[in-house]
Design an enzyme around this catalytic site. Structure first.
Site, PDB file in Angstrom:
ATOM      1  N   GLY A   1      -2.729  12.557  25.502  1.00  0.00           N
ATOM      2  CA  GLY A   1      -1.609  13.487  25.390  1.00  0.00           C
ATOM      3  C   GLY A   1      -1.748  14.540  24.309  1.00  0.00           C
TER       4      GLY A   1
ATOM      5  N   TYR B   1      18.366  11.303  26.468  1.00  0.00           N
ATOM      6  CA  TYR B   1      17.264  11.640  25.564  1.00  0.00           C
ATOM      7  C   TYR B   1      17.798  12.070  24.194  1.00  0.00           C
ATOM      8  CZ  TYR B   1      12.606  12.733  24.016  1.00  0.00           C
ATOM      9  OH  TYR B   1      11.433  12.709  23.319  1.00  0.00           O
TER      10      TYR B   1
END
EC number: 1.3.1.44
Length: 394
Positions: free
Chosen positions: A51, A234
């Site tokens: 990532g 989130y």
């Protein structure tokens, strides 16, 4: 062994060494084509194997000409099972970096432990003397506190109220509603302990006290804010509480590092397909719609484009590092453009199982997900036998 993808839930339990190497090479090739960055020369990346962490390491070396040390926790392969993708990624990166004349060393272990911090400090002393950039990009569902031995586990939940919204089964394409119950106080605190800034602070203080941070050293950790669609689960949820702590830690570290002329930043990055984001309810569907809109506007970026831009246009641009009113670097600026968010929100209202393939980029999501594990890369014969037990060289 002939290696094919084996999907379990939101993870792939296999990885392809040749495919991972090709994926790394694509990122290296992208950076090589960009203008050189007048940036760091000795870099520590904590969480360096996949990532944003991997893309940071690639950008530092092939964009700025930096020698690097990478820290991560990955499993090697054997005759009967593949290694994790991050293990193969690191083998591929180190091979290319060393062939290009750069120092590329790695430490594989529990980055939360005091022992690994000490090992890293000794390696910095041996190889570099000091580092001028520390990238903190750890992603883990659990963390054992090095001083108390307490094991913390993170959860992905809203705070205060039950949350219901659309989600998608990425592999079947079924769009359904998901309901997530709110976290209790213990779950909130545990998530902050895993994903907040405490370990980052421990790293920076250990490095500074050991004298291995160069004058003017910078450090950056990664965060996300996102749109209204994902806010409840989130940014206003347990993960967001941890990100708030991470950002608070950045301000404290910025003051702490002023004694050596250093600085600390949080970079708010774009929503991308990663092993971490795949686990968050609602987010894969949002990303599928976001990709559709951004690709149509020719504004789409992956990990490597984001990290190169972070280095070239934010961390190592001339003058003051550009930040928002909260002191955060924003490379999510393209994602959060008003027109893009308006289009995504309109698609969100319409999306269902029947029209998913037409109005989203679910196929692009699936492709990106498989590429994380080395599958679906051009030029790789996935029917060919490969050795899964290749080793990471010291």
């Amino acid at each position: 062994m002939i290696i094919q993808p084996k999907i379990r839930g939101f993870i792939c339990t296999t990885a392809h060494p040749a495919g991972c190497a090709e994926h790394v090479q694509e990122q290296i090739d992208y950076v090589k084509k960009q203008p050189k960055v007048d940036g760091p020369k000795k870099v520590l990346v904590i969480g360096a194997s996949t990532g944003y962490g991997l893309a940071s390491r690639i950008s530092a070396t092939f964009g700025a000409g930096a020698d690097t040390i990478g820290v991560f926790f990955e499993k090697p392969g054997s005759e009967k099972r593949t290694a994790t993708a991050g293990y193969y990624n690191t083998i591929a990166f180190e091979k290319e970096a060393r062939e290009a004349g750069y120092v590329a060393k790695s430490i594989n272990g529990d980055a939360f432990s005091d022992q690994l911090k000490e090992e890293t400090i000794e390696l910095i002393k041996e190889e570099f003397g000091q580092v001028d950039l520390v990238v903190y990009s750890l992603a883990s569902p659990k963390r054992m506190h090095p001083r108390t031995g307490e094991l913390f586990s993170s959860v992905i939940k809203p705070i205060g109220n039950t949350y219901t919204n659309k989600t998608v089964n990425v592999h079947s394409g079924e769009v359904t509603d998901v309901t997530v119950e709110p976290a209790n106080e213990e779950e909130i605190q545990q998530t902050v302990a895993v994903m907040g800034g405490e370990d980052w602070e421990m790293w920076m203080k250990a490095l500074n006290e050991a004298g291995v941070l160069a004058e003017g050293a910078k450090t950056v950790a990664y965060s996300y804010i996102g749109p209204e669609i994902t806010r409840a689960v989130y940014r206003d949820g347990t993960i967001g509480r941890a990100k708030d702590h991470l950002e608070k830690t950045a301000h404290e570290l910025d003051q702490y590092l002023s004694s050596i002329g250093g600085s600390a930043f949080v970079s708010v990055n774009k929503a991308l397909v990663t092993q971490s984001s795949a686990a968050i309810p609602v987010v894969p569907l949002y990303i599928s719609l976001l990709y559709k809109v951004m690709k149509e506007k020719d504004l789409h970026e992956g990990c490597i484009e984001q990290m190169y831009r972070l280095f070239a246009e934010r961390l190592y641009t001339e003058g003051e590092t550009p930040v928002d009113e909260e002191g955060r670097i924003r490379v999510d600026d393209l994602e959060m453009k008003e027109d893009i968010q308006a289009e995504v929100a309109a698609l969100w209202e319409k999306v269902n199982t029947e029209n998913l393939e037409d109005i989203s980029d679910i196929e692009g999501y699936r492709s990106e997900f498989l590429r994380l594990f080395g599958f679906g890369l051009e030029g790789i014969d996935y029917d060919q036998e490969v050795d899964p037990s290749i080793e990471l060289k010291a």
